[in-house]
Scaffold this active site. Structure first.
Site: not given
Ligand code: GCO
Ligand code: MN
Ligand code: MN
Ligand code: MN
Length: 382
Positions: A53, A56, A87, A180, A182, A216, A219, A244, A254, A256, A286
Site C-alpha cells: 500500500h 506501507d 502489485m 478484492e 470481503k 482471497e 474472504h 491472495d 479475520d 489471515d 496475504d
Molecule cells: C484484509 C485485506 C487486505 C487487502 C490489502 C490489499 O483483510 O485486510 O485482505 O489485506 O488485501 O489491503 O489491498
Molecule cells: Mn487481501
Molecule cells: Mn484479508
Molecule cells: Mn486480513
C-alpha cells in the site's frame, strides 16, 4: 525440494511481514520492521516479490521530498536483494477520514480525496514497476443501512473505478486493476462481499477489459463459500488477475492464517487448479504470523506459506500422474459426443429422445473412492 525460486512468483505484502500482532484486544507484540529490512528478509526466505500500500512505504503526511528519498532508497533495496514489485495498492481504510468509506462515502470531499490518494498510489506503483493495482474496499460498507440509498454506493464505486481507468490510460501506466471482495471486517457489512459480486459488477464499467478480480481465500471462507469455485469462475471469465493466498476457518474473525494451515484439503484443490490452469500471475500471500511469534517466527511463517504451496503443487503432480486416480477420473468425465449448440432440428431431436432415468441414476460415480485416494495421497501413504 520445496525450495522457493523466482519462477514460482511468490510475493508478500509489506504489511504482512510488518504485521506487529496488534488485534482489537491487544497491543503490538513485535517491533516495527522498516520496509527496506522487509525486502532483505523476503530475499532471505526466498520470495520473489513484494507488494505494498502507498502508506506501507510512504507515511501519509510525508513531504514530496521525503517521499522521493524513501522511494529511491526502497528501489535501491529491491535492486540490491533482487526483489520485484509486481502489485501496488492503496490504503483507503486506516485514516479516520475513511470512517464512512472512501469511494462510497456520502461526503463528496472524502470521495475526491480517495481518488487523489489512489492516483498518487498509482504514480508510486508505476514508479516501482508494478503492473497490477489492487483495490480492496474494506471501508466501503455500513453498520446501518439508514445512512444512504442502497443502490447509491454501487454507482459511486463505478464512477470512481471508471475515473481511475481513465487516469491509467492518460498516464499510459498499463495497469490492470484487480478488485478484492470481503464480506465484513472492518465494516459490519462490506458492499462487495464476494468475488462473484465483483464479477457481476465489472461488465458494467466503462473499461471492463482493464479490470479483474483479486480473490482471497480467507474472504471467501469468511462468507462460508468455496474459494476454489470463486477462483475458477474468475479464471474462466478471464478475470483472475491476482490472488491472495492465506487460510481461514469459516465463521470466525479475520484470521489471515499461514497458507493452507487451516483447510489443507481445500488448498490442495486450489493449488492444483492454479497449476493446472496455466495461471501466470503472482502467488501472493496475504497473511501474517500468529501473535505469539517473534521475528524468527515471522520467517517461519513466510517460509511455511511457500513450502506448503510447493508441497501441494507436488501432490497435484502426483494426483495427475496416479494411474488409478486418472482411470477413475476419466471414467467419471466421459467425452461428450456431438455438439450441444442450439439448432432448430437439434432441439426437435432432443425433445423426441427418450432417456432411461432409472438406469442412468443407478450408476455409482465412485466419488467416495476417488476422494479417499486423494486423502491417502495427501496423507503421504500413496
Ligand atoms: C484484509 C485485506 C487486505 C487487502 C490489502 C490489499 O483483510 O485486510 O485482505 O489485506 O488485501 O489491503 O489491498
Ligand atoms: Mn487481501
Ligand atoms: Mn484479508
Ligand atoms: Mn486480513
Amino acid at each position: 525440494a520445496y525450495q522457493p525460486r523466482p519462477e514460482h512468483k511468490f510475493s508478500f505484502g509489506l504489511w504482512t511481514i510488518a504485521n506487529r500482532g496488534r488485534d482489537p484486544f491487544g497491543d503490538a507484540v513485535r517491533p516495527t520492521i522498516p520496509p527496506n529490512d522487509i525486502v532483505a528478509l523476503l530475499r532471505e526466505v526466498g520470495a520473489w516479490g513484494v507488494n505494498l500500500h502507498d502508506n506501507d512505504l510512504v507515511p501519509i503526511d510525508a513531504t514530496p521530498s521525503e517521499r522521493d528519498k524513501i522511494v529511491r532508497d526502497f528501489q535501491a533495496a529491491c535492486r540490491q536483494h533482487g526483489i520485484v514489485v509486481p502489485m501496488a495498492t492503496v490504503n483507503l481504510f486506516f485514516d479516520p477520514i475513511f470512517k464512512d468509506g472512501a469511494f462510497t462515502a456520502n461526503d463528496a470531499d472524502v470521495r475526491a480525496y480517495a481518488l487523489q490518494k489512489t492516483m498518487r498510489a498509482m504514480d508510486l506503483g508505476a514508479e516501482l514497476g508494478a503492473k497490477l493495482f489492487v483495490l480492496w474496499g474494506g471501508r466501503e460498507g455500513t453498520e446501518t443501512d439508514a445512512c444512504r440509498r442502497p443502490e447509491e454506493p454501487f454507482k459511486r464505486l463505478r464512477e470512481a473505478i471508471d475515473y481511475l481507468c481513465e487516469y491509467n490510460l492518460d498516464k499510459k501506466y498499463g495497469f490492470k486493476f484487480a478488485l478484492e471482495a470481503k464480506p465484513n471486517e472492518p465494516r459490519g457489512d462490506i458492499y462487495m462481499p464476494t468475488t462473484g459480486a465483483y464479477l457481476g459488477f465489472i461488465p458494467t464499467l466503462a473499461h471492463p477489459e482493464m479490470v479483474g478480480v483479486n480473490p482471497e481465500v480467507a474472504h471467501e471462507h469468511m462468507a462460508g463459500l468455496n474459494a476454489l469455485h470463486a477462483v475458477a469462475q474468475a479464471w474462466e471469465a478471464g478475470k483472475l488477475f491476482h490472488i491472495d493466498l492465506n487460510d481461514q476457518n469459516p465463521g470466525r474473525y479475520d484470521q489471515d492464517f499461514r497458507f493452507a494451515s487451516a483447510t489443507p484439503k481445500s488448498m490442495f484443490w486450489l493449488v492444483k487448479f492454479l497449476e493446472d490452469s496455466g495461471y501466470q500471475g503472482p502467488r501472493h500471500f496475504d497473511a501474517h504470523a500468529y501473535r505469539t511469534e517473534d521475528i524468527a517466527g515471522v520467517k517461519d511463517f513466510a517460509r511455511g506459506c511457500m513450502r506448503s504451496y510447493l508441497i501441494l503443487k507436488e501432490k497435484a503432480q502426483r494426483w495427475n500422474a496416479d494411474k488409478e486416480i486418472q482411470q477413475i477420473f476419466s471414467e467419471i468425465n466421459p467425452q461428450t459426443t456431438g455438439s450441444s449448440k442450439y439448432s432448430h432440428d437439434g432441439a426437435l431431436s432432443l425433445l423426441n429422445r427418450t432417456y432411461d432415468r432409472a438406469a442412468i441414476a443407478k450408476r455409482g460415480l465412485q466419488y467416495e473412492r476417488l476422494d479417499q485416494l486423494t486423502m491417502e495421497l495427501l496423507w503421504g501413504i500413496r
